[in-house]
Scaffold this motif. Sequence first.
Motif, PDB file in Angstrom:
ATOM      1  N   ASP B  18     -64.147 -10.332 -30.897  1.00  0.00           N
ATOM      2  CA  ASP B  18     -65.405 -10.554 -31.600  1.00  0.00           C
ATOM      3  C   ASP B  18     -65.680 -12.060 -31.612  1.00  0.00           C
ATOM      4  OD1 ASP B  18     -64.722  -8.083 -34.222  1.00  0.00           O
ATOM      5  OD2 ASP B  18     -65.185  -7.868 -32.083  1.00  0.00           O
ATOM      6  N   THR B  20     -68.596 -15.114 -33.176  1.00  0.00           N
ATOM      7  CA  THR B  20     -69.766 -15.449 -33.987  1.00  0.00           C
ATOM      8  C   THR B  20     -70.339 -16.778 -33.552  1.00  0.00           C
ATOM      9  OG1 THR B  20     -69.007 -14.184 -35.907  1.00  0.00           O
ATOM     10  CG2 THR B  20     -70.606 -15.935 -36.313  1.00  0.00           C
ATOM     11  N   ARG B  63     -73.669  -3.688 -30.255  1.00  0.00           N
ATOM     12  CA  ARG B  63     -72.539  -4.611 -30.485  1.00  0.00           C
ATOM     13  C   ARG B  63     -73.006  -5.924 -31.118  1.00  0.00           C
ATOM     14  NH1 ARG B  63     -70.584  -6.801 -26.472  1.00  0.00           N
ATOM     15  NH2 ARG B  63     -72.171  -6.310 -24.895  1.00  0.00           N
ATOM     16  N   SER B  65     -74.921  -8.183 -34.094  1.00  0.00           N
ATOM     17  CA  SER B  65     -75.333  -8.180 -35.491  1.00  0.00           C
ATOM     18  C   SER B  65     -75.731  -9.594 -35.883  1.00  0.00           C
ATOM     19  CB  SER B  65     -74.231  -7.641 -36.399  1.00  0.00           C
ATOM     20  OG  SER B  65     -73.086  -8.466 -36.347  1.00  0.00           O
ATOM     21  N   THR B  78     -73.302 -12.365 -34.337  1.00  0.00           N
ATOM     22  CA  THR B  78     -71.966 -11.884 -33.996  1.00  0.00           C
ATOM     23  C   THR B  78     -72.027 -10.849 -32.884  1.00  0.00           C
ATOM     24  OG1 THR B  78     -71.093 -12.307 -36.209  1.00  0.00           O
ATOM     25  CG2 THR B  78     -69.900 -10.719 -34.864  1.00  0.00           C
ATOM     26  N   THR B  80     -69.663  -8.087 -31.223  1.00  0.00           N
ATOM     27  CA  THR B  80     -68.436  -7.332 -31.426  1.00  0.00           C
ATOM     28  C   THR B  80     -67.937  -6.805 -30.082  1.00  0.00           C
ATOM     29  OG1 THR B  80     -69.231  -6.669 -33.602  1.00  0.00           O
ATOM     30  CG2 THR B  80     -67.431  -5.374 -32.665  1.00  0.00           C
ATOM     31  N   ALA B  81     -66.632  -6.856 -29.903  1.00  0.00           N
ATOM     32  CA  ALA B  81     -66.028  -6.336 -28.659  1.00  0.00           C
ATOM     33  C   ALA B  81     -66.734  -6.929 -27.441  1.00  0.00           C
ATOM     34  CB  ALA B  81     -66.080  -4.814 -28.633  1.00  0.00           C
ATOM     35  N   SER B  82     -66.653  -8.242 -27.313  1.00  0.00           N
ATOM     36  CA  SER B  82     -67.394  -8.957 -26.270  1.00  0.00           C
ATOM     37  C   SER B  82     -67.048  -8.433 -24.873  1.00  0.00           C
ATOM     38  CB  SER B  82     -67.106 -10.446 -26.356  1.00  0.00           C
ATOM     39  OG  SER B  82     -65.716 -10.682 -26.210  1.00  0.00           O
TER      40      SER B  82
END
Lengths: 116, 116
Positions: B18, B20, B63, B65, B78, B80-82
Amino acid sequence: DTGVSQNPRHKITKRGQNVTFRCDPISEHNRLYWYRQTLGQGPEFLTYFQNEAQLEKSRLLSDRFSAERPKGSFSTLEIQRTEQGDSAMYLCASSIPGQASGNTIYFGEGSWLTVV
Amino acid sequence: AQKVTQAQTEISVVEKEDVTLDCVYETRDTTYYLFWYKQPPSGELVFLIRRNSFDEQNEISGRYSWNFQKSTSSFNFTITASQVVDSAVYFCALSGVGGATNKLIFGTGTLLAVQP
């Protein structure tokens, strides 16, 4: 493809020559913008049209730069007597005002200019 | 004056981590819009999200946010799970509401590299 279209995508020119870029905005978008982006930087605002009227020009837009949008549809950006410092990507964007769109601005793929 | 700061110049992560991306803004306007754009190597700026200043509800899209905190003038993004396809430069931007141009003010961007 109904997105913002720009051409040419790449232009290499000798210092002192004139270049012209064309932008076709998204159909029915009455606002059109030109931005310039150099390596490692975010895009910087150059000028803005609402329909055919040019309503704002940045101080970045020297006298050698001129933009037109003669019929409120496509736009051209001309750079006269190019200098090496003009090397950048020139981005065109368009939008339509209103609460629904929030004036979201949609960009084209850009026109890369290299002045040698 | 309006300003957008993206303090992270480059971020490198391994796939599935993840990540940000931070964005801090300054404006005297009471109403404004915040945006995130993605710029892959092809150069086109791809619109990701628009947020109104009066809507602090966080948003999730797959994915992606976004966390909007008016109290700290931040609008963080953010992933997630790039994935490797997320590798790009990401720009945060700010515009006014109801003004003549609503031009975008961009940050300097964050280069995200996702390693396989």
